[in-house]
Scaffold this motif. Structure first.
Motif, PDB file in Angstrom:
ATOM      1  N   PRO A 173      10.755 -58.965 -15.766  1.00 33.42           N
ATOM      2  CA  PRO A 173      12.024 -58.832 -16.484  1.00 33.42           C
ATOM      3  C   PRO A 173      11.750 -58.627 -17.963  1.00 33.42           C
ATOM      4  N   PRO A 174      12.546 -57.932 -18.643  1.00 35.29           N
ATOM      5  CA  PRO A 174      12.323 -57.693 -20.075  1.00 35.29           C
ATOM      6  C   PRO A 174      12.273 -59.025 -20.829  1.00 35.29           C
ATOM      7  N   ARG A 175      11.379 -59.095 -21.859  1.00 32.98           N
ATOM      8  CA  ARG A 175      11.185 -60.337 -22.608  1.00 32.98           C
ATOM      9  C   ARG A 175      11.816 -60.193 -23.976  1.00 32.98           C
ATOM     10  N   SER A 176      12.062 -61.346 -24.526  1.00 31.84           N
ATOM     11  CA  SER A 176      12.603 -61.318 -25.878  1.00 31.84           C
ATOM     12  C   SER A 176      11.440 -61.244 -26.848  1.00 31.84           C
ATOM     13  N   VAL A 177      11.636 -60.815 -28.046  1.00 30.70           N
ATOM     14  CA  VAL A 177      10.600 -60.694 -29.082  1.00 30.70           C
ATOM     15  C   VAL A 177      10.038 -62.076 -29.409  1.00 30.70           C
ATOM     16  N   GLU A 178      10.835 -63.104 -29.438  1.00 26.51           N
ATOM     17  CA  GLU A 178      10.378 -64.450 -29.759  1.00 26.51           C
ATOM     18  C   GLU A 178       9.381 -64.951 -28.724  1.00 26.51           C
ATOM     19  N   VAL A 179       9.692 -64.700 -27.453  1.00 24.28           N
ATOM     20  CA  VAL A 179       8.792 -65.158 -26.389  1.00 24.28           C
ATOM     21  C   VAL A 179       7.453 -64.455 -26.546  1.00 24.28           C
ATOM     22  N   GLU A 180       7.463 -63.157 -26.820  1.00 23.12           N
ATOM     23  CA  GLU A 180       6.209 -62.413 -26.983  1.00 23.12           C
ATOM     24  C   GLU A 180       5.437 -62.923 -28.189  1.00 23.12           C
ATOM     25  N   GLU A 181       6.080 -63.248 -29.286  1.00 19.06           N
ATOM     26  CA  GLU A 181       5.387 -63.783 -30.462  1.00 19.06           C
ATOM     27  C   GLU A 181       4.776 -65.148 -30.151  1.00 19.06           C
ATOM     28  N   ASP A 182       5.523 -65.986 -29.432  1.00 16.08           N
ATOM     29  CA  ASP A 182       4.998 -67.291 -29.051  1.00 16.08           C
ATOM     30  C   ASP A 182       3.752 -67.146 -28.185  1.00 16.08           C
ATOM     31  N   ALA A 202      -0.020 -68.269 -29.038  1.00 12.97           N
ATOM     32  CA  ALA A 202      -0.725 -69.180 -28.131  1.00 12.97           C
ATOM     33  C   ALA A 202      -2.068 -68.570 -27.726  1.00 12.97           C
ATOM     34  N   LEU A 203      -2.069 -67.257 -27.449  1.00  8.31           N
ATOM     35  CA  LEU A 203      -3.323 -66.584 -27.092  1.00  8.31           C
ATOM     36  C   LEU A 203      -4.298 -66.620 -28.273  1.00  8.31           C
ATOM     37  N   ALA A 204      -3.782 -66.338 -29.452  1.00 14.00           N
ATOM     38  CA  ALA A 204      -4.637 -66.356 -30.641  1.00 14.00           C
ATOM     39  C   ALA A 204      -5.204 -67.754 -30.860  1.00 14.00           C
ATOM     40  N   LYS A 205      -4.356 -68.758 -30.694  1.00 15.01           N
ATOM     41  CA  LYS A 205      -4.811 -70.137 -30.867  1.00 15.01           C
ATOM     42  C   LYS A 205      -5.864 -70.472 -29.814  1.00 15.01           C
TER      43      LYS A 205
END
Length: 152
Positions: free
Chosen positions: A18-27, A31-34
């Protein structure tokens, strides 16, 4: 007449999320970067610990080699000192032996000289006795002759 749409459409074999919101993708990106940063830190720590352990093992091996080298040097020095002392003792024994031999030669020569002198002295004493005996005989003979002249 156009065919009418299929009354029961087949589901897509790979459904799209399902399409994601921009906030979810940034989070998720954060998290991946961390997570990547934590993995890098963890890996870096493991690499550092491994390097420290390796350095410590190398230092221990070097310490053992150094201790062995020092012990070998000490033993070689002790052997060298022993060899030097043994050579010094042999040299001293040789000098002592040579001095004793020289002293024996000197004593033997002195004994020969003394023996020769004793022989000469004995010969001189014998000669003196012989001379004295001859004088005594000559005197006795002269007296006897004098006495015989008196008796005549």
């Amino acid at each position: 007449p156009h065919p009418h749409p299929h009354p029961h459409p087949h589901p897509h074999p790979h459904p799209h999320p399902p399409p994601r919101s921009v906030e979810v993708e940034e989070d998720e990106s954060w998290a991946l970067a961390k997570s990547d940063e934590e993995q890098r830190r963890s890996l870096s720590l493991a690499v550092r610990l491994e390097a420290e352990e390796r350095d410590q093992r190398e230092q221990e091996l070097e310490d053992e080699r150094m201790a062995r080298r020092m012990q070998e040097d000490h033993m070689a020095e002790a052997e060298s000192l022993e060899a030097e002392e043994a050579k010094h003792r042999r040299d001293q024994e040789t000098r002592d032996f040579e001095m004793a031999m020289e002293l024996n030669r000197d004593i033997e020569q002195q004994l020969q000289r003394d023996s020769h002198l004793a022989h000469q002295l004995a010969c001189a004493e014998n000669q003196a006795l012989s001379d004295e005996e001859l004088r005594v005989r000559a005197r006795d003979q002269a007296r006897d002759e004098d006495l015989s002249l008196i008796h005549i």
